[in-house]
Enzyme design. Structure first.
Site, PDB file in Angstrom:
ATOM      1  N   LYS A  54       0.850  -1.204   0.000  1.00  0.00           N
ATOM      2  CA  LYS A  54       0.000   0.000   0.000  1.00  0.00           C
ATOM      3  C   LYS A  54       0.879   1.245   0.000  1.00  0.00           C
ATOM      4  CE  LYS A  54      -3.902  -2.242   2.216  1.00  0.00           C
ATOM      5  NZ  LYS A  54      -4.517  -2.672   3.464  1.00  0.00           N
ATOM      6  N   GLN A  98      -4.838  -1.125   9.585  1.00  0.00           N
ATOM      7  CA  GLN A  98      -4.771  -2.488   9.038  1.00  0.00           C
ATOM      8  C   GLN A  98      -5.396  -3.484  10.024  1.00  0.00           C
ATOM      9  OE1 GLN A  98      -3.542  -3.408   5.903  1.00  0.00           O
ATOM     10  NE2 GLN A  98      -4.309  -5.423   6.431  1.00  0.00           N
ATOM     11  N   ASP A 121     -11.307   2.982   3.829  1.00  0.00           N
ATOM     12  CA  ASP A 121     -11.689   1.570   3.765  1.00  0.00           C
ATOM     13  C   ASP A 121     -13.206   1.410   3.663  1.00  0.00           C
ATOM     14  OD1 ASP A 121      -9.738  -0.361   3.620  1.00  0.00           O
ATOM     15  OD2 ASP A 121      -9.303  -0.348   5.773  1.00  0.00           O
TER      16      ASP A 121
END
Ligand code: NDP
Length: 298
Positions: A54, A98, A121
């Site tokens: 990422k 995460q 997200d």
């Protein structure tokens, strides 16, 4: 029949190149550099790989990438404190924590602490609510990547029968909302579904998001269906190395499907590309400037 390959890797590369072009235009026209903060708690090897990829992709697109590695014994209060600081940092337009988090930290509390407009997200309850009610929130990356692949392959999906195997908040449920928006007739199957083979067998579109290697058998797939395999399962090989396997029995499914995503090289690369796209979207919304259009070949 031998299925066409839906090449998510190639599609994601095109998308990332388009995002890099958008980022450079935003810098030039508005002096705006989208910034993504990624928080990684602990040392889970798979999470470390995702986060490294990422950060690399964010930087390659010309965006700012802020990394926040934290010890696995960090307290929930410290993590919430970091999220609050990132919420207030004008250089940070997207925040990604995460998952999974260590068991002593309440994941839902951390996700809910992220400002919804920075929740790239799309997991915040406000964003799930907006997706469910037709609003314009942040959409979870993996399902949005699947929809982009499906639109590219099928165009109009109106009236098609879509079956999603898996009902998680991060894949299955948002996937269902997005397919409803495409006017599909949607079924969500899960571990209590009776006769999964029959349910999958009536689908024009199959989305497998289970986390069990090859659970969806190839013989279940209706002739001519489009199959999107979200699953990523790491399997040990005899030589001690490992290989990735999807949730669909690929070789057999490819005999029936008209098109299918491989694992790896299907949905996985799309997830990161869409994360970058969501970060650009978030930056534009926060700066109150028009969101860039994707180029016509994406
Ligand atoms: P979860 O474990 O949260 O959900 C799995 C779902 O599968 C559950 O709804 C569960 O049903 C269902 N399920 C389990 N066993 C069966 C069964 N025997 N028959 C039917 N349904 C079953 O997984 P995620 O949604 O987080 O992830 C799914 C897969 O996608 C994983 O392999 C993950 O690694 C991968 N993934 C890939 C991403 C990418 O970028 N490509 C991103 C995110 C995930 P129930 O609810 O009844 O328990």
């Amino acid at each position: 029949m031998s299925a066409d390959l839906i090449d998510g890797k190639a599609f994601a590369e095109k998308l990332k190149a388009d995002i890099a072009r958008q980022v450079s235009a935003l810098k030039e026209q508005y002096d705006l550099t989208p910034g993504l903060a990624v928080v990684l708690v602990g040392e889970d090897p798979a999470s470390q790989i995702y986060v490294r990829n990422k950060n690399k992709s964010t930087a390659a697109a010309g965006m700012n990438s802020f990394e926040y590695p934290m010890e696995s014994n960090v307290s929930e209060a410290e993590l919430l404190d970091l999220v609050a600081r990132l919420n207030n940092d004008p250089a940070v337009h997207g925040i990604l924590v995460q998952l999974p988090l260590p068991p002593h930290i309440n994941e839902a509390a951390v996700i809910d602490a992220i400002a919804p407009e920075k929740d790239v997200d799309g997991f915040h309850v406000i964003n799930s609510g907006l997706l469910a009610t037709g609003g314009n929130g942040m959409v979870p990356c993996t399902p949005l990547g699947c929809i982009m692949l499906l639109r590219d392959r099928l165009g109009d999906m109106s009236g098609l029968e879509a079956v999603i195997v898996g009902r998680s908040n991060i894949v299955g449920k948002p996937m269902a909302q997005l397919l409803l928006n495409e006017n599909c007739t949607v079924t969500i199957a899960h571990s209590r579904t009776r006769d999964l083979a029959r349910v999958v067998g009536r689908a024009d579109i199959v989305i497998a998001a289970v986390g069990r290697p090859e659970l969806v058998r190839g013989s279940w797939i209706r002739d001519g269906a489009t199959v999107i395999d979200v699953g990523i399962n790491r399997m040990a090989k005899e030589d001690g190395k490992s290989r990735l396997v999807g949730d669909v029995e690929y070789a057999e499914a490819a005999k029936h499907a008209a098109a299918i995503t491989p694992v790896p090289g299907g949905v996985g690369p799309m997830t990161i590309a869409v994360l970058l796209k969501n970060t650009v979207t978030a930056a534009c919304r926060q700066a109150n400037i028009p969101e860039p259009e994707l180029s016509s070949d994406v």
